[in-house]
Design an enzyme around this catalytic site. Structure first.
Site, PDB file in Angstrom:
ATOM      1  N   ARG A 103     -34.522  16.809 -25.233  1.00 41.34           N
ATOM      2  CA  ARG A 103     -33.271  16.155 -25.645  1.00 41.34           C
ATOM      3  C   ARG A 103     -33.433  15.453 -27.002  1.00 41.34           C
ATOM      4  NH1 ARG A 103     -30.293  11.982 -21.802  1.00 41.34           N
ATOM      5  NH2 ARG A 103     -32.364  11.043 -21.761  1.00 41.34           N
ATOM      6  N   LYS A 138     -25.260  13.914 -17.036  1.00 41.86           N
ATOM      7  CA  LYS A 138     -24.136  12.983 -16.845  1.00 41.86           C
ATOM      8  C   LYS A 138     -23.440  12.671 -18.172  1.00 41.86           C
ATOM      9  CE  LYS A 138     -26.828   9.837 -15.055  1.00 41.86           C
ATOM     10  NZ  LYS A 138     -28.137  10.556 -15.166  1.00 41.86           N
ATOM     11  N   ARG A 180     -26.486   2.753  -9.473  1.00 39.21           N
ATOM     12  CA  ARG A 180     -27.771   3.434  -9.330  1.00 39.21           C
ATOM     13  C   ARG A 180     -28.543   2.951  -8.118  1.00 39.21           C
ATOM     14  NH1 ARG A 180     -28.590   4.686 -14.908  1.00 39.21           N
ATOM     15  NH2 ARG A 180     -30.031   6.401 -15.154  1.00 39.21           N
ATOM     16  N   ARG A 224     -39.551   7.551 -14.934  1.00 41.47           N
ATOM     17  CA  ARG A 224     -38.114   7.451 -14.616  1.00 41.47           C
ATOM     18  C   ARG A 224     -37.776   8.306 -13.408  1.00 41.47           C
ATOM     19  NH1 ARG A 224     -35.687   9.374 -19.999  1.00 41.47           N
ATOM     20  NH2 ARG A 224     -33.652   9.210 -19.009  1.00 41.47           N
ATOM     21  N   ARG A 236     -34.962   9.834 -27.875  1.00 32.06           N
ATOM     22  CA  ARG A 236     -34.885   8.522 -27.228  1.00 32.06           C
ATOM     23  C   ARG A 236     -36.279   8.059 -26.844  1.00 32.06           C
ATOM     24  NH1 ARG A 236     -30.256   8.433 -22.597  1.00 32.06           N
ATOM     25  NH2 ARG A 236     -31.965   7.540 -21.379  1.00 32.06           N
TER      26      ARG A 236
HETATM   27  P1  AP5 Z   1     -27.750  14.297 -20.603  1.00 34.11           P
HETATM   28  O1  AP5 Z   1     -26.306  14.615 -20.495  1.00 34.11           O
HETATM   29  O2  AP5 Z   1     -28.227  13.455 -21.743  1.00 34.11           O
HETATM   30  O3  AP5 Z   1     -28.317  13.753 -19.203  1.00 34.11           O
HETATM   31  P2  AP5 Z   1     -28.043  12.379 -18.430  1.00 34.11           P
HETATM   32  O4  AP5 Z   1     -27.837  12.731 -17.000  1.00 34.11           O
HETATM   33  O5  AP5 Z   1     -26.989  11.591 -19.115  1.00 34.11           O
HETATM   34  O6  AP5 Z   1     -29.484  11.758 -18.615  1.00 34.11           O
HETATM   35  P3  AP5 Z   1     -29.946  10.296 -19.041  1.00 34.11           P
HETATM   36  O7  AP5 Z   1     -31.411  10.407 -19.385  1.00 34.11           O
HETATM   37  O8  AP5 Z   1     -29.075   9.695 -20.093  1.00 34.11           O
HETATM   38  O9  AP5 Z   1     -29.801   9.578 -17.751  1.00 34.11           O
HETATM   39  P4  AP5 Z   1     -30.588   8.373 -17.345  1.00 34.11           P
HETATM   40  O10 AP5 Z   1     -29.906   8.176 -16.094  1.00 34.11           O
HETATM   41  O11 AP5 Z   1     -32.052   8.419 -17.227  1.00 34.11           O
HETATM   42  O12 AP5 Z   1     -30.449   7.413 -18.616  1.00 34.11           O
HETATM   43  P5  AP5 Z   1     -29.520   6.187 -18.873  1.00 34.11           P
HETATM   44  O13 AP5 Z   1     -29.221   6.163 -20.306  1.00 34.11           O
HETATM   45  O14 AP5 Z   1     -28.388   6.162 -17.897  1.00 34.11           O
HETATM   46  O15 AP5 Z   1     -28.543  15.707 -20.627  1.00 34.11           O
HETATM   47  C1  AP5 Z   1     -29.970  15.735 -20.695  1.00 34.11           C
HETATM   48  C2  AP5 Z   1     -30.389  16.916 -21.580  1.00 34.11           C
HETATM   49  O16 AP5 Z   1     -30.090  18.152 -20.912  1.00 34.11           O
HETATM   50  C3  AP5 Z   1     -29.688  16.977 -22.936  1.00 34.11           C
HETATM   51  O17 AP5 Z   1     -30.629  17.453 -23.861  1.00 34.11           O
HETATM   52  C4  AP5 Z   1     -28.561  17.989 -22.708  1.00 34.11           C
HETATM   53  O18 AP5 Z   1     -28.213  18.671 -23.915  1.00 34.11           O
HETATM   54  C5  AP5 Z   1     -29.175  18.937 -21.696  1.00 34.11           C
HETATM   55  N1  AP5 Z   1     -28.222  19.471 -20.724  1.00 34.11           N
HETATM   56  C6  AP5 Z   1     -27.219  18.809 -20.095  1.00 34.11           C
HETATM   57  N2  AP5 Z   1     -26.582  19.618 -19.223  1.00 34.11           N
HETATM   58  C7  AP5 Z   1     -27.228  20.823 -19.303  1.00 34.11           C
HETATM   59  C8  AP5 Z   1     -27.031  22.092 -18.647  1.00 34.11           C
HETATM   60  N3  AP5 Z   1     -26.065  22.280 -17.719  1.00 34.11           N
HETATM   61  N4  AP5 Z   1     -27.854  23.114 -18.974  1.00 34.11           N
HETATM   62  C9  AP5 Z   1     -28.836  22.930 -19.913  1.00 34.11           C
HETATM   63  N5  AP5 Z   1     -29.059  21.780 -20.563  1.00 34.11           N
HETATM   64  C10 AP5 Z   1     -28.261  20.734 -20.266  1.00 34.11           C
HETATM   65  O19 AP5 Z   1     -30.471   4.975 -18.483  1.00 34.11           O
HETATM   66  C11 AP5 Z   1     -31.594   4.643 -19.270  1.00 34.11           C
HETATM   67  C12 AP5 Z   1     -32.286   3.434 -18.648  1.00 34.11           C
HETATM   68  O20 AP5 Z   1     -31.382   2.297 -18.653  1.00 34.11           O
HETATM   69  C13 AP5 Z   1     -32.714   3.586 -17.194  1.00 34.11           C
HETATM   70  O21 AP5 Z   1     -33.974   4.207 -17.086  1.00 34.11           O
HETATM   71  C14 AP5 Z   1     -32.750   2.112 -16.756  1.00 34.11           C
HETATM   72  O22 AP5 Z   1     -33.898   1.467 -17.217  1.00 34.11           O
HETATM   73  C15 AP5 Z   1     -31.546   1.524 -17.469  1.00 34.11           C
HETATM   74  N6  AP5 Z   1     -30.306   1.599 -16.658  1.00 34.11           N
HETATM   75  C16 AP5 Z   1     -29.172   2.291 -16.980  1.00 34.11           C
HETATM   76  N7  AP5 Z   1     -28.246   2.134 -16.010  1.00 34.11           N
HETATM   77  C17 AP5 Z   1     -28.806   1.336 -15.066  1.00 34.11           C
HETATM   78  C18 AP5 Z   1     -28.353   0.842 -13.800  1.00 34.11           C
HETATM   79  N8  AP5 Z   1     -27.123   1.123 -13.338  1.00 34.11           N
HETATM   80  N9  AP5 Z   1     -29.197   0.059 -13.092  1.00 34.11           N
HETATM   81  C19 AP5 Z   1     -30.411  -0.267 -13.563  1.00 34.11           C
HETATM   82  N10 AP5 Z   1     -30.915   0.187 -14.733  1.00 34.11           N
HETATM   83  C20 AP5 Z   1     -30.117   0.987 -15.479  1.00 34.11           C
END
Ligand code: AP5
Length: 222
Positions: free
Chosen positions: A127, A13, A88, A171, A160
């Site tokens: 990552r 994402k 989410r 997660r 991270r």
């Molecule tokens: P990346 O683009 O970083 O993936 P992402 O989908 O953004 O993953 P996140 O881990 O950031 O999502 P998340 O939902 O767990 O974390 P968030 O910060 O939102 O890509 C991942 C890796 O793959 C990278 O290394 C990239 O280079 C590689 N990659 C990407 N595309 C690729 C491809 N096509 N091919 C190969 N490699 C690829 O949330 C963190 C925490 O915050 C949550 O756990 C929760 O505690 C809290 N939180 C955040 N939002 C909420 C909410 N709305 N409600 C409640 N809690 C929340």
């Protein structure tokens, strides 16, 4: 224009939001980034969120919804935003609909980056993100030009805290059911579009832009 990017942790994402932001000219709003900034600033929201994030659990809906609505009320989001990591849960999806409806707006497209669970662990454990802005890289799948250094701002790349193996497993186990609820919500509203997220990053970007263009044309927005 409000675009929601959906996908499991590690689906890509954040990576794709950067591409869409360039193309659409609207801000990338990631609730994970907002929480991490709040933790760095030691605000009450950050102190509340930290324990949940460290455990790989979702932060409660109330605080998350308030934070997101405050962010969308800022002037740079007046023309819209790309939402990454929100909604989410079904409750967050309903709250977003109500917030937007009160402003005469709506979710124009909900784009699901569909990636099977076995690939997610590999993506998250490899990552690295930059210290300055959280730009995402992968040790093998998406390396920076210079090892350990962000291509975009030159800051150091770090892992991270919630990408440690035990937290990754928590997660994934704790969030996939809620993701299914959110996907069902946008299937029912007609905003859902699905892109195969197993492809290389440029191919996923092309797929997202194609379904977005087609969806916006069918709504008369393009
Ligand atoms: P990346 O683009 O970083 O993936 P992402 O989908 O953004 O993953 P996140 O881990 O950031 O999502 P998340 O939902 O767990 O974390 P968030 O910060 O939102 O890509 C991942 C890796 O793959 C990278 O290394 C990239 O280079 C590689 N990659 C990407 N595309 C690729 C491809 N096509 N091919 C190969 N490699 C690829 O949330 C963190 C925490 O915050 C949550 O756990 C929760 O505690 C809290 N939180 C955040 N939002 C909420 C909410 N709305 N409600 C409640 N809690 C929340």
């Amino acid at each position: 224009m409000i675009v929601v990017l959906l996908g499991a942790p590690g689906a890509g994402k954040g990576t794709q939001a950067a591409v869409l932001r360039e193309r659409l000219g609207i801000p990338h709003v990631a609730t994970g980034d907002l929480f991490r900034a709040a933790i760095r600033a030691a605000t009450p929201v950050g102190l509340e969120a930290k324990a949940y994030m460290d455990a790989g659990e979702l932060v409660p809906d109330g605080v998350t919804i308030r934070m997101l609505e405050d962010r969308l009320a800022l002037p740079d989001a007046a023309a819209g935003a790309i939402l990454d990591g929100f909604p989410r849960t079904a409750i967050q999806a309903e709250a977003l609909d109500q917030f937007l409806e009160a402003r005469g707006s709506r979710v124009d497209a909900a784009l699901l980056i569909d990636v099977p669970a076995d690939l997610l662990v590999e993506r998250l454990s490899g990552r690295r993100v930059c210290q300055a802005s959280g730009h995402p890289y992968h040790l093998e799948l998406n390396p920076p030009r210079v090892t350990g250094v962000c291509d975009l701002d030159g800051s150091a790349l770090v892992q991270r805290a919630d990408d440690a193996p035990a937290t990754v497993r928590a997660r994934l186990a704790g969030t996939l059911g809620d993701l299914n609820d959110v996907v069902a919500h946008y299937r029912a509203t007609g905003a859902l579009r699905v892109v195969d997220g197993r492809q290389p990053i440029p191919a996923v970007s092309a797929g997202l832009l194609a379904v977005l263009d087609a969806g916006l044309r069918s709504m008369g927005l393009r």
